[in-house]
Design an enzyme around this catalytic site. Structure first.
Site: not given
Ligand code: NAD
Ligand code: UDP
Ligand code: UDP
Length: 323
Positions: A13, A34, A145, A159, A186
Site C-alpha cells: 500500500f 515477495n 510485529y 549499525y 484495518r
Molecule cells: P503492506 O502490507 O501493504 O505492505 C508491505 C509490503 O511488504 C507488501 O507488499 C508485502 O508483500 C511486502 N513484504 C512482506 N514481507 C516481505 C518479505 N519478507 N520480503 C519482501 N517483501 C515483503 O503494508 P503498508 O501499510 O504499505 O506498510 C508498509 C510499511 O509501513 C510496513 O513496514 C509497515 O510496518 C509500516 N507501517 C504502516 C502503517 C500503516 O498504517 N499502513 C503504520 C505504521 C507502519
Molecule cells: N547482506 C546483503 N547484501 C549485501 C551485503 C550484506 O544481503 O550487499 C547481508 C549478508 O547476508 C549479511 C547481512 O547482510 O548476513 C549483514 O551484513 P554485515 O556485513 O553487517 O554482517 P556480516 O556479513 O559480517 O554478518
Molecule cells: N477496528 C474496528 N473495526 C474493524 C477494524 C478495526 O473497530 O472492522 C478497530 C480496532 O479494534 C482498533 C482500530 O479500529 O481499535 C484501528 O484498527 P486497525 O487494525 O486499523 O489499526 P491498529 O489497531 O493497528 O491501529
C-alpha cells in the site's frame, strides 16, 4: 545523475505510492517485494516506466544490488496479516533489517526504516512523543510485529553507532488511502468496504478507542523529506496526522460519505488493542518542515472513490473477519 533507490515492500500500500513519487521526482526505482500482502496491481501503473524495475525477493534472504538509498518497508502491517505467520513476521523485521543494513553498509547507501507507532504499544503517555519508550506486551499476539519493529530500530541504531551508517527511522502512525488491501482488516478499509456493500460496520469494543489517521500522500511526502534531511538527523521521528478521532466517529463519517444505511455491529475488542493513539509531530514539523495537509473527510472521500471503483470491478469484495 539519477539516484538509484531501492524500495522494499514496494508493491504494498504505502510502498506503491512511494515508488510513484520517487519516479515522479526523477529517481531510478528498484521495487523488491515477495507479494505476501502486496500485489502487482498496486504497481501496474508503473511497469511501463523504464526507470522502474520490479524484483520478486524475500528480504529475509540476502540481496546484492547497487543502490544509493534504501527505503525498508517490507513487512505485513495489518494485524490479520502479521498474525497469520507470526514467526515469519518477526523474521521479516529482524532478518530483513539485518540484510538491508548489511547491503547499505556494503554499498554505503543511506537507509530509512519504516517503523511504527506500535513501538509505543498501548501507550501510557498521550500524545506520544519520540522520547517515550512505550508499553508493549512482549508475549501477546501483536508482539511479533511490535517487538520485531522495536528490534529493527535497535539494529538501525547499532549499525549507525558501530558502522557509521547513515540511517533514518520513521515511526509511522495509522495511514490510509487508495491501494489499501480490502481484506487486511484495518478499520478504514473495513468500514468503507462494509458501507459500500450495505453490510454492518464492525465496531470492536465500544468504539471509544481513538486513532489518528494520515492520508498516504502526506505520509509519502514526509518519508521523502526525511530521507533528504542532514546526516545528523536520524530520528526516530513520528509521522502521522495528529487529528484524533474515536472509531465511532470514523464509522459515522464513512456512513455519511458513502450514503450507506449500514448499521453498527459491536464485537469484542481484540487482545492488546491500544485504547488511544495520537502522534506528537513537533519533531517532524521542525526537521522536515512538514505538516499533513489532507483532512480526514477529504482523504476518506478519495479512498471511498477508490473502493467504489474496486467493488464495481469485483462485486463480491468483502472484508476479512478478525481471527
Ligand atoms: P503492506 O502490507 O501493504 O505492505 C508491505 C509490503 O511488504 C507488501 O507488499 C508485502 O508483500 C511486502 N513484504 C512482506 N514481507 C516481505 C518479505 N519478507 N520480503 C519482501 N517483501 C515483503 O503494508 P503498508 O501499510 O504499505 O506498510 C508498509 C510499511 O509501513 C510496513 O513496514 C509497515 O510496518 C509500516 N507501517 C504502516 C502503517 C500503516 O498504517 N499502513 C503504520 C505504521 C507502519
Ligand atoms: N547482506 C546483503 N547484501 C549485501 C551485503 C550484506 O544481503 O550487499 C547481508 C549478508 O547476508 C549479511 C547481512 O547482510 O548476513 C549483514 O551484513 P554485515 O556485513 O553487517 O554482517 P556480516 O556479513 O559480517 O554478518
Ligand atoms: N477496528 C474496528 N473495526 C474493524 C477494524 C478495526 O473497530 O472492522 C478497530 C480496532 O479494534 C482498533 C482500530 O479500529 O481499535 C484501528 O484498527 P486497525 O487494525 O486499523 O489499526 P491498529 O489497531 O493497528 O491501529
Amino acid at each position: 545523475m539519477r539516484k538509484r533507490v531501492l524500495v522494499t515492500g514496494g508493491a504494498g500500500f504505502i510502498g506503491s505510492h512511494l515508488c510513484e513519487k520517487l519516479l515522479a521526482d526523477g529517481d531510478d526505482v528498484l521495487c523488491v517485494d515477495n507479494f505476501f500482502t502486496g500485489t502487482k496491481d498496486n504497481i501496474a501503473r508503473l511497469l511501463d516506466n523504464p526507470h522502474f524495475e520490479l524484483m520478486r525477493h524475500d528480504v529475509t534472504f540476502p540481496l546484492y544490488v547497487e543502490v544509493d538509498e534504501i527505503y525498508n518497508l517490507a513487512c505485513p502491517a495489518a494485524p490479520i496479516h502479521y498474525q497469520y505467520d507470526p514467526v515469519q513476521t518477526t523474521k521479516t523485521s529482524v532478518h530483513g533489517a539485518i540484510n538491508m543494513l548489511g547491503l547499505a553498509k556494503r554499498v554505503k547507501a543511506k537507509i530509512l526504516q519504516a517503523s511504527t507507532s506500535e513501538v509505543y504499544g498501548d501507550p501510557k503517555v498521550h500524545p506520544q512523543r519520540e522520547d517515550y519508550w512505550g508499553h508493549v506486551n512482549p508475549i501477546g499476539r501483536r508482539a511479533c510485529y511490535d517487538e520485531g519493529k522495536r528490534c529493527a530500530e535497535t539494529l538501525f541504531f547499532d549499525y549507525h553507532r558501530q558502522h557509521q551508517l547513515r540511517i533514518k527511522v520513521a515511526r509511522i502512525f495509522n495511514t490510509y488511502g487508495p491501494c489499501m488491501h480490502p481484506n487486511d482488516g484495518r478499520v478504514v478499509s473495513n468500514f468503507i468496504v462494509q458501507a459500500l456493500a450495505g453490510e454492518p460496520l464492525t465496531i470492536y469494543g465500544d468504539g471509544a478507542q481513538t486513532r489518528s489517521f494520515c492520508y498516504v500522500d502526506d505520509l509519502v511526502d514526509a518519508l521523502v523529506r526525511l530521507m533528504a534531511t542532514p546526516e545528523r538527523f536520524t530520528g526516530p521521528v513520528n509521522l502521522g496526522n495528529p487529528a484524533e478521532f474515536t472509531i465511532l466517529e470514523l464509522a459515522q463519517k464513512v456512513l455519511a460519505l458513502t450514503g450507506s444505511a449500514s448499521r453498527l455491529d459491536y464485537q469484542p475488542l481484540p487482545q492488546d488493542d491500544p485504547l488511544q493513539r495520537k502522534p506528537d509531530i513537533a519533531l517532524a514539523t521542525r526537521h522536515l518542515l512538514w505538516q499533513p495537509r489532507v483532512a480526514l473527510d477529504e482523504g476518506l472521500k478519495r479512498t471511498v472513490a477508490y473502493f467504489r471503483a474496486a467493488s464495481r470491478a469485483a462485486p463480491s469484495l468483502r472484508v476479512a473477519a478478525y481471527a
